[in-house]
Design an enzyme around this catalytic site. Structure first.
Site, PDB file in Angstrom:
ATOM      1  N   GLY A 272     -13.086 -12.174  -2.263  1.00 10.61           N
ATOM      2  CA  GLY A 272     -13.465 -12.418  -3.652  1.00 10.61           C
ATOM      3  C   GLY A 272     -14.761 -13.194  -3.692  1.00 10.61           C
TER       4      GLY A 272
ATOM      5  N   CYS B  71     -11.372 -12.837   4.280  1.00  8.32           N
ATOM      6  CA  CYS B  71     -12.525 -13.524   3.704  1.00  8.32           C
ATOM      7  C   CYS B  71     -12.079 -14.643   2.741  1.00  8.32           C
ATOM      8  CB  CYS B  71     -13.456 -12.507   3.048  1.00  8.32           C
ATOM      9  SG  CYS B  71     -15.086 -13.201   2.747  1.00  8.32           S
ATOM     10  N   TYR B  72     -12.245 -14.451   1.430  1.00  8.32           N
ATOM     11  CA  TYR B  72     -11.775 -15.486   0.493  1.00  8.32           C
ATOM     12  C   TYR B  72     -10.288 -15.770   0.729  1.00  8.32           C
ATOM     13  CZ  TYR B  72     -10.743 -17.927  -3.859  1.00  8.32           C
ATOM     14  OH  TYR B  72     -10.330 -18.870  -4.779  1.00  8.32           O
TER      15      TYR B  72
ATOM     16  N   HIS C 107     -14.438  -8.315   7.043  1.00  7.28           N
ATOM     17  CA  HIS C 107     -13.717  -7.309   6.256  1.00  7.28           C
ATOM     18  C   HIS C 107     -13.227  -6.144   7.126  1.00  7.28           C
ATOM     19  CE1 HIS C 107     -14.456  -8.938   2.245  1.00  7.28           C
ATOM     20  NE2 HIS C 107     -15.563  -9.408   2.785  1.00  7.28           N
TER      21      HIS C 107
ATOM     22  N   GLU D 230     -11.316  -3.855   6.280  1.00 10.74           N
ATOM     23  CA  GLU D 230     -11.078  -2.656   5.465  1.00 10.74           C
ATOM     24  C   GLU D 230     -12.306  -1.770   5.322  1.00 10.74           C
ATOM     25  OE1 GLU D 230     -11.382  -5.714   4.507  1.00 10.74           O
ATOM     26  OE2 GLU D 230     -12.054  -5.988   2.448  1.00 10.74           O
TER      27      GLU D 230
ATOM     28  N   ASP E 154      -5.541  17.470 -10.908  1.00 11.12           N
ATOM     29  CA  ASP E 154      -4.483  16.520 -11.270  1.00 11.12           C
ATOM     30  C   ASP E 154      -3.536  17.083 -12.328  1.00 11.12           C
ATOM     31  OD1 ASP E 154      -6.034  14.892  -9.676  1.00 11.12           O
ATOM     32  OD2 ASP E 154      -7.048  13.952 -11.370  1.00 11.12           O
TER      33      ASP E 154
ATOM     34  N   LYS F 165      -6.358  10.663  -5.233  1.00 13.38           N
ATOM     35  CA  LYS F 165      -6.561  12.096  -5.441  1.00 13.38           C
ATOM     36  C   LYS F 165      -6.140  12.931  -4.227  1.00 13.38           C
ATOM     37  CE  LYS F 165      -9.139  14.834  -8.222  1.00 13.38           C
ATOM     38  NZ  LYS F 165      -9.353  14.193  -9.469  1.00 13.38           N
TER      39      LYS F 165
END
Ligand code: XMP
Length: 511
Positions: free
Chosen positions: A54, A81-82, A168, A170, A226, A367
């Protein structure tokens, strides 16, 4: 304890990516705002918790915090991180502003045997993005990783089952990021891969039947994947209680309404109610230039048209939408989650107080997961792989006022692009490709005659889920062909440009 991961969001631009990474490892994950009530966390019973990054500093008075009790729930926790700094802060350790803000790639040096860094190569590249650092680490913790600038880059407490990384894992730039998340989920939290689309179909059919009972559901088809997959799922769940409607807004691709009505009826055996409302849509959009106003007007016109349909076919109780998790995340800011905003994305700005009960079985899916559901329900690859198409249609690709003439121009240019994408076998390599018509004219020369006509933009992007996207490096001969054909074949367009903007900072659509 459920086999799922709760991600608490502190406002990082990467939070959604954490959810993706967990889903890729076939574990169900959900994002909640950082200040969610601890009782809700207990009810959700996650098997692991991840605290996101964040932009704030933990030592600022109003920075986002969690109740310290969350750290005592006995659920394995990974702070990123944060999230890591918050763990240190809540254990009364020192977090301070770093002399050098660290942004970009660094090398991770593994300094001790570590559960989180098991099987990770030493000195692998990691992605850093922080202005604060921990200068003391909490009791019961050990430091297992560092970088040149950040002595405390990875902390672990086996006793408390709490872990933290300053970088990070991710983001794709972190070479061993997936493995680190894997270690946290499987080696540390003992979760199992069990999130699959067959189970999803079974459980949502039960849910749909339970909530719908014997009532009727109206569903707007857009021609996109969708809503088509949703139609199949709903039909399988409630049969004839489903009323799929395909509105011709006049803002669809060329011949799309006719072609798709045929496909829905003949290939998918869906009894679709078709209605041509193109005149009304165009009339309501007259003189409107603001993108937001366009979306709102289109949303309202959709609802008015569904009401018209309802007057003909009889009352319906539920309104089904193919809202995806991406829409939910993108429309819900961290600090003000609101159940209502969510519905806007799909039909481009639904009015707030509609009378139907909303049903959105794909709210939890990305998706690519919806595409998988489509395959499991027998949808052909051609349908499954169709590019996404926005609810407000070509209106958000015609910058400025929408007129019938402009729609026709854009449809013709778009048709050429799609034809060439197929000829060059590029269609399935990109997430989306389309043309935008600008309200800008440029001078040209054609057959010795001066022209003064509109500029069109070709946009092609690669993406996994539409949340981030890169512009596609299309082959020159393809671009040349498309540009040539558009300028030669579409009356009123004399110049074609290519959009080189990624998302972020751009969005995929222009409006
Ligand atoms: P943006 O422009 O937000 O688009 O980067 C992300 C993805 O969503 C699609 N999109 C929409 N789809 N209704 C939809 O059903 C909408 O109002 C809408 N706006 C954007 C867009 O085409 C891209 O795939």
């Amino acid at each position: 304890m459920k086999n799922s991961v709760l991600i608490l969001d502190f406002g990082s631009q990467y939070t959604k990516l954490i959810a993706r990474r967990v889903r890729e490892l076939k574990i169900y994950s959900e994002i909640m705002p950082f200040n969610v009530n601890i009782e809700k966390i207990k009810n959700f019973q996650p098997g692991a918790i991840i605290l996101s990054g964040g932009p704030s500093s933990v030592y600022e008075k109003n920075s986002p915090k969690i109740e310290p009790a969350v750290l005592e729930l006995g659920i394995p926790i990974l702070g990123i991180c944060y999230g890591l700094q918050l763990i240190a802060y809540l254990f009364n350790m020192k977090v301070e502003s770093a002399k050098n803000r660290e942004y970009g790639l660094a090398n991770l040096e593994i300094v001790r045997t570590s559960k989180l860094l098991k099987n990770i190569k030493n000195n692998s590249k990691i992605w850093m993005s922080h202005g604060d650092k921990i200068s003391q680490y909490p009791k019961d913790f050990i430091v297992t990783g560092k970088t040149k600038n950040t002595e405390i880059s990875v902390i672990e407490s086996n006793k408390r089952n709490i872990f933290g990384v300053q970088f990070h894992p991710e983001v794709a730039h972190t070479q061993e990021g997936k493995k680190i998340i894997y270690n946290f989920l499987f080696e540390i939290s003992n979760l199992k891969s069990d999130w699959n689309m067959e189970d999803f179909i079974k459980s949502s059919m039960l849910k749909i039947r339970k909530s719908v009972g014997t009532q009727k559901v109206i569903l707007g088809l857009s021609g996109g994947v969708d809503s088509t997959v949703l139609a199949l799922l709903l039909r399988k769940s409630i049969g004839n209680q489903l009323i799929p409607v395909f509105i011709d807004t006049g803002l669809l691709r060329k011949n799309e309404h006719k072609d798709l009505m045929n496909k829905f009826r003949n290939q998918l055996n869906l009894k679709v109610y078709g209605i041509d409302a193109s005149k009304i849509f165009l009339k309501n959009l007259k003189k409107i230039r603001s993108p937001e106003k366009k979306r709102k007007i289109i949303g309202k016109t959709f609802i008015d048209t569904f009401k018209t349909v309802e007057r003909k076919i009889g009352k319906t109780d539920f309104f089904a939408q193919g809202t995806l998790y991406t829409d939910v995340i993108e429309s819900n800011p961290v600090s003000g989650p609101s159940a209502k905003i969510k519905s806007h994305h799909n039909v481009g700005g639904l009015p707030e107080n509609i009378e139907w009960k909303i049903i959105e079985p794909f709210r939890e899916l990305f998706k690519d997961e919806v595409r998988e559901v489509g395959r499991k329900l027998g949808l052909s690859e051609i349908f499954v792989n169709r590019h996404p198409f926005p609810g407000p249609g070509l209106a958000v690709r015609i910058i400025g006022e929408v007129t019938e003439d402009k729609v026709k121009k854009l449809q013709s240019a778009d048709e050429i692009l799609i034809e060439e994408l197929n000829n060059f076998k590029i269609y399935n390599k990109v997430w989306q490709a389309f043309v935008i018509l600008l309200p800008v004219k440029s001078v040209g020369v054609m057959g010795d005659v001066r022209t003064y006509e509109n500029v069109a933009v070709v946009r092609m992007v690669e993406s996994i889920d539409g949340m981030t996207a890169d512009w596609y490096p299309a082959p020159y001969d393809f671009l040349k062909k498309v540009a040539n054909r558009v300028v030669n074949e579409v009356k009123g367009i004399n110049r074609v440009t290519y959009d080189l903007t990624s998302k972020p900072p751009g969005t995929i659509e222009w409006e």
